[in-house]
Design a protein around this motif. Structure first.
Motif, PDB file in Angstrom:
ATOM      1  N   LEU A 290       5.390   7.694  10.083  1.00 36.57           N
ATOM      2  CA  LEU A 290       4.236   7.550   9.185  1.00 36.57           C
ATOM      3  C   LEU A 290       3.898   8.863   8.483  1.00 36.57           C
ATOM      4  O   LEU A 290       3.390   8.878   7.364  1.00 36.57           O
ATOM      5  N   LYS A 291       4.244   9.982   9.113  1.00 32.57           N
ATOM      6  CA  LYS A 291       3.903  11.279   8.515  1.00 32.57           C
ATOM      7  C   LYS A 291       4.679  11.527   7.223  1.00 32.57           C
ATOM      8  O   LYS A 291       4.290  12.376   6.423  1.00 32.57           O
ATOM      9  N   GLU A 292       5.796  10.747   7.008  1.00 29.09           N
ATOM     10  CA  GLU A 292       6.543  10.924   5.767  1.00 29.09           C
ATOM     11  C   GLU A 292       5.730  10.480   4.543  1.00 29.09           C
ATOM     12  O   GLU A 292       6.054  10.870   3.418  1.00 29.09           O
ATOM     13  N   PHE A 293       4.710   9.660   4.783  1.00 30.55           N
ATOM     14  CA  PHE A 293       3.883   9.209   3.659  1.00 30.55           C
ATOM     15  C   PHE A 293       2.659  10.092   3.456  1.00 30.55           C
ATOM     16  O   PHE A 293       1.808   9.802   2.619  1.00 30.55           O
ATOM     17  N   ILE A 294       2.554  11.152   4.254  1.00 29.07           N
ATOM     18  CA  ILE A 294       1.449  12.109   4.118  1.00 29.07           C
ATOM     19  C   ILE A 294       1.968  13.300   3.307  1.00 29.07           C
ATOM     20  O   ILE A 294       3.080  13.769   3.532  1.00 29.07           O
ATOM     21  N   PRO A 295       1.198  13.811   2.339  1.00 29.72           N
ATOM     22  CA  PRO A 295       1.629  14.993   1.583  1.00 29.72           C
ATOM     23  C   PRO A 295       1.948  16.139   2.531  1.00 29.72           C
ATOM     24  O   PRO A 295       1.260  16.317   3.553  1.00 29.72           O
ATOM     25  N   PRO A 296       2.998  16.935   2.260  1.00 30.38           N
ATOM     26  CA  PRO A 296       3.436  17.999   3.191  1.00 30.38           C
ATOM     27  C   PRO A 296       2.290  18.905   3.619  1.00 30.38           C
ATOM     28  O   PRO A 296       2.200  19.300   4.775  1.00 30.38           O
ATOM     29  N   GLY A 297       1.417  19.249   2.685  1.00 32.10           N
ATOM     30  CA  GLY A 297       0.344  20.185   3.029  1.00 32.10           C
ATOM     31  C   GLY A 297      -0.694  19.597   3.945  1.00 32.10           C
ATOM     32  O   GLY A 297      -1.527  20.341   4.470  1.00 32.10           O
ATOM     33  N   GLU A 298      -0.707  18.305   4.141  1.00 30.03           N
ATOM     34  CA  GLU A 298      -1.733  17.652   4.953  1.00 30.03           C
ATOM     35  C   GLU A 298      -1.154  17.077   6.252  1.00 30.03           C
ATOM     36  O   GLU A 298      -1.870  16.442   7.033  1.00 30.03           O
TER      37      GLU A 298
ATOM     38  N   SER B 282      -0.665   9.620  -5.707  1.00 29.69           N
ATOM     39  CA  SER B 282      -1.292   9.601  -4.390  1.00 29.69           C
ATOM     40  C   SER B 282      -2.532   8.735  -4.468  1.00 29.69           C
ATOM     41  O   SER B 282      -3.055   8.491  -5.554  1.00 29.69           O
ATOM     42  N   GLN B 283      -2.974   8.283  -3.299  1.00 31.52           N
ATOM     43  CA  GLN B 283      -4.190   7.488  -3.269  1.00 31.52           C
ATOM     44  C   GLN B 283      -4.894   7.716  -1.945  1.00 31.52           C
ATOM     45  O   GLN B 283      -4.271   7.998  -0.923  1.00 31.52           O
TER      46      GLN B 283
ATOM     47  N   LEU C   3       0.834  -1.208   0.000  1.00 30.79           N
ATOM     48  CA  LEU C   3       0.000   0.000   0.000  1.00 30.79           C
ATOM     49  C   LEU C   3       0.862   1.249   0.000  1.00 30.79           C
ATOM     50  O   LEU C   3       0.551   2.230  -0.703  1.00 30.79           O
ATOM     51  N   LEU C   4       1.995   1.225   0.763  1.00 30.15           N
ATOM     52  CA  LEU C   4       2.857   2.404   0.873  1.00 30.15           C
ATOM     53  C   LEU C   4       3.958   2.415  -0.176  1.00 30.15           C
ATOM     54  O   LEU C   4       4.788   3.336  -0.188  1.00 30.15           O
ATOM     55  N   SER C   5       3.954   1.371  -1.070  1.00 30.67           N
ATOM     56  CA  SER C   5       4.943   1.301  -2.164  1.00 30.67           C
ATOM     57  C   SER C   5       6.363   1.387  -1.613  1.00 30.67           C
ATOM     58  O   SER C   5       7.209   2.154  -2.096  1.00 30.67           O
ATOM     59  N   CYS C   6       6.651   0.583  -0.565  1.00 26.23           N
ATOM     60  CA  CYS C   6       7.979   0.609   0.064  1.00 26.23           C
ATOM     61  C   CYS C   6       8.304  -0.812   0.524  1.00 26.23           C
ATOM     62  O   CYS C   6       7.414  -1.584   0.916  1.00 26.23           O
ATOM     63  N   GLU C   7       9.549  -1.158   0.452  1.00 24.69           N
ATOM     64  CA  GLU C   7       9.963  -2.480   0.902  1.00 24.69           C
ATOM     65  C   GLU C   7       9.635  -2.633   2.380  1.00 24.69           C
ATOM     66  O   GLU C   7       9.759  -1.682   3.182  1.00 24.69           O
ATOM     67  N   GLN C   8       9.239  -3.852   2.765  1.00 19.77           N
ATOM     68  CA  GLN C   8       8.761  -4.068   4.130  1.00 19.77           C
ATOM     69  C   GLN C   8       9.849  -3.752   5.163  1.00 19.77           C
ATOM     70  O   GLN C   8       9.581  -3.102   6.178  1.00 19.77           O
TER      71      GLN C   8
ATOM     72  N   LEU D   7      -7.431   9.307   4.646  1.00 14.09           N
ATOM     73  CA  LEU D   7      -6.135   9.945   4.447  1.00 14.09           C
ATOM     74  C   LEU D   7      -5.714   9.822   2.994  1.00 14.09           C
ATOM     75  O   LEU D   7      -6.129   8.887   2.298  1.00 14.09           O
ATOM     76  N   ARG D   8      -4.898  10.737   2.572  1.00 12.96           N
ATOM     77  CA  ARG D   8      -4.294  10.654   1.246  1.00 12.96           C
ATOM     78  C   ARG D   8      -2.805  10.393   1.426  1.00 12.96           C
ATOM     79  O   ARG D   8      -2.107  11.139   2.108  1.00 12.96           O
TER      80      ARG D   8
END
Length: 631
Positions: free
Chosen positions: A557-565, A596-597, A544-549, A587-588
């Motif tokens: 976790l906030k690194e996967f949130i767009p800066p403005g959000e 983004s999703q 879901l996060l498009s990152c190796e486990q 969340l986006r």
């Protein structure tokens, strides 16, 4: 003397004189007339009777008197005759004059020099000039075409010389309009051959010539259409059924030359049809004048082709004929058969697909359902058309209205609704709606009751797993705290070591079991500390996060949130410290591909026995349907 019978007609006064003479001489009227005529023409008398001199003188006087009387009567008769002739001539002159004036064709009269003596009203109308303007005019006349006056004058001189051939000339009316005139010159002579007048009859043939041209163009156009038409055209003698004409396309498609086709009859290329059908087609053609039907023609090489024939009755070369437009429909039939096959396939899929499908109108009236809908809901189509399906399946008015509004909105996506079926069971059915181009709505549903049940069991297992994990963690702390005590009591530890080892082994098995469940769960699960730093993540979370486990561990976790959000995200995270749980958010996520999703996240806080927050448990799922954000 030879006698002949003659019939004579005399004026009334002469007849009275003859009757008087007959009485005076005691003879009949015929004898009086004969004697007068014999005397007048000096013929010998029919009888020789001796007479005296006095009688001779008397007879001579009577004879001369009779001659004078007869001459006078003949003169009077001639005068009467001439008066009658004069009156007749006058009447004929007036008749001819009236006739000329009222003739629907133009008439002009000129003298030998070409000076106009007379024109009739039709001539005035054709040329546009009045008789007052034309009478007395000498050539060139007002209406002569200026561009061709020399040619017109030469033609005019030939007509004055007595040539009476038909002439066609372009003239110009008073209003400037050019017209094509046909002239018929006529020369009038007296009894002695002297020229009296020139007459000419003029006819405006502009429209006729234009009509001839249009007809010619129409015929040429018809011939062009006939020869270049994509359809085969056959003209068939209605009596003999032989071909009168065919276009090139017909001969080519049948594999013949045109001359070969013209030597055939319709039965040579047409497959036999039943007498009943042939009679029906002939009757329709006779009643309506045209008929359209499908048949099969046979080509020269024996190949049979399906055709559509449009026939009508026409007149061709003074005989009744049938004109047929023949179109090869081989491709159309193949298309029709393919369409029919596709229709059967669609119908088979419609009836056997394990998805609920039904058609309904804008008022939500059911029009058609498939077999799966009947089996799941429990009502047949005939029964559904007699009841209110929505009231039966969704008894609560507000909930029913929400379902109807969703179904009336095309392409609104999938949404799950609890649906009561005929036997009273409550099923979870996910519904969506699509709309056809003609406005027809199609409801599509799938029974997700089993899936919902599995999700509930999975959530329950997950909750139990979390509880056991907490217990294991707490047990581990307890074991750590008692380790020193165990060391001091080595003998006791040795005794208990075997028990602990077994318990630990069992614990590892259970941890490994729940870890496998955790890693293989279809939804994304994360464990973070109280600051949102990822401590554990399963494979679904990595996808879901498009990152190796392994790279997720230690990331915030906030690194996967767009800066403005992120500020809003951290604000929501701070609220989780309050004792209410669980929390659901939309969340986006920002992926590594800059895409983004939208996701739905459910969050629980992890507490120790002292209610201190140790971290957070996250359940994430890609957003499929719209959910209201709740807290």
């Amino acid at each position: 003397m030879t006698s002949k019978v003659m019939e004579l007609y005399f004026p009334e006064d002469l007849i009275q004189a003859i009757e008087t003479r007959a009485k005076a001489t005691s003879t009949d009227q015929n004898t009086v007339v004969v004697d007068i005529l014999v005397s007048a023409f000096g013929l010998p008398s029919s009888s020789q009777v001796p007479v005296t001199e006095g009688q001779l003188v008397e007879e001579l006087v009577e004879e001369k008197t009779s001659q004078l009387s007869l001459a006078n009567m003949l003169l009077q008769a001639e005068i009467v005759k001439r008066k009658q002739i004069s009156a007749t001539l006058s009447q004929e002159k007036e008749f001819i004059s009236a006739l000329i004036r009222n003739l629907p064709i133009g008439v002009i009269s000129t003298d030998e020099s070409g000076k106009i003596l007379l024109v009739n009203s039709a001539y005035e109308e054709i040329c546009g000039y009045s008789s007052q303007e034309l009478v007395g005019q000498s050539p060139p006349y007002f209406y002569w075409d200026v561009a061709n006056q020399e040619g017109i004058y030469e033609t005019f001189l030939r007509s004055l010389s007595g040539q009476s051939e038909k002439i066609e000339l372009w003239f110009t009316r008073k209003n400037g309009e050019r017209f094509l005139a046909q002239l018929h010159p006529i020369a009038l002579f007296d009894a002695y051959g002297n020229l009296l007048h020139h007459l000419a009859v003029i006819i405006d043939i502009t429209e006729g010539r234009q009509a001839e041209k249009a007809l010619q163009e129409s015929e040429e156009k018809y011939r062009s259409l006939f020869e270049l038409a994509n359809d085969s055209i056959l003209i068939i003698d209605a009596e003999t059924q032989g071909f009168l004409n065919v276009n090139w396309n017909a001969a080519r498609r049948l594999g013949y030359t045109r001359s070969e086709v013209l030597n055939l009859a319709i039965e040579d290329i047409s497959l036999p049809m039943s007498a009943q059908r042939q009679q029906a087609l002939e009757q329709e053609l006779r009643i309506n004048g045209n008929v359209v039907f499908e048949h099969i023609y046979r080509c020269k090489d024996g190949v049979e082709i399906p055709v559509e024939i449009s026939s009508q009755i026409i007149e061709y070369d003074n005989r009744l004929a049938i004109q047929s437009f023949v179109r090869d429909i081989s491709k159309r039939k193949r298309t029709r058969e393919a369409f029919q096959k596709q229709r059967e396939i669609r119908q088979t899929i419609f009836e056997h697909i394990p998805i609920l499908i039904f058609f309904f109108d804008a008022d939500c009236q059911i029009q058609l359902i498939n077999r799966e809908t009947e089996e799941v809901l429990g009502w047949s189509l005939a029964e559904l058309q007699k009841i209110d399906l929505w009231s039966q399946c969704y008894p609560h008015p507000e909930y029913r209205q929400m379902v109807i509004e969703h179904m009336q909105t095309a392409d609104a996506g999938w949404q799950d609704f609890q649906t009561r079926v005929r036997d009273g069971r409550l099923l979870d059915i996910s519904w969506t709606t699509v709309q056809l181009s003609d406005g027809t709505l199609i409801g599509i549903g799938r029974d997700v009751t089993q899936r919902k049940h599995s999700e509930r069991e999975l959530r329950q297992a997950h909750s139990e797993l979390e509880e056991r994990s907490e217990k294991l963690i707490e047990l581990n702390h307890q074991l750590q705290s008692t380790l020193e005590e165990l060391r001091t009591a080595e003998e006791e530890l040795l005794v208990q070591n075997e028990t602990i080892a077994k318990a630990h082994q069992q614990l590892e098995i259970e941890v490994r079991h729940y870890q496998d469940l955790f890693d293989l769960a279809p939804d994304a699960y994360l464990l973070t500390d109280s600051e949102g730093v990822i401590e554990e993540a399963n494979q679904a979370a990595a996808e879901l996060l498009s990152c190796e486990q392994e790279h997720l561990l230690g990331k915030a976790l906030k690194e996967f949130i767009p800066p403005g959000e992120r500020r809003a995200f951290l604000g929501k995270l701070s609220k989780i410290r309050e004792p209410q749980s669980p929390y659901t958010y939309q969340l986006r996520l920002k992926l590594r591909s800059d895409a983004s999703q939208q996701i739905v996240a459910k969050v629980n806080a992890k507490h120790n026995l002292n209610k201190k927050i140790l971290g957070f448990r996250w359940l994430m799922r890609q957003l499929v349907t719209e959910h209201s954000e709740s807290a």
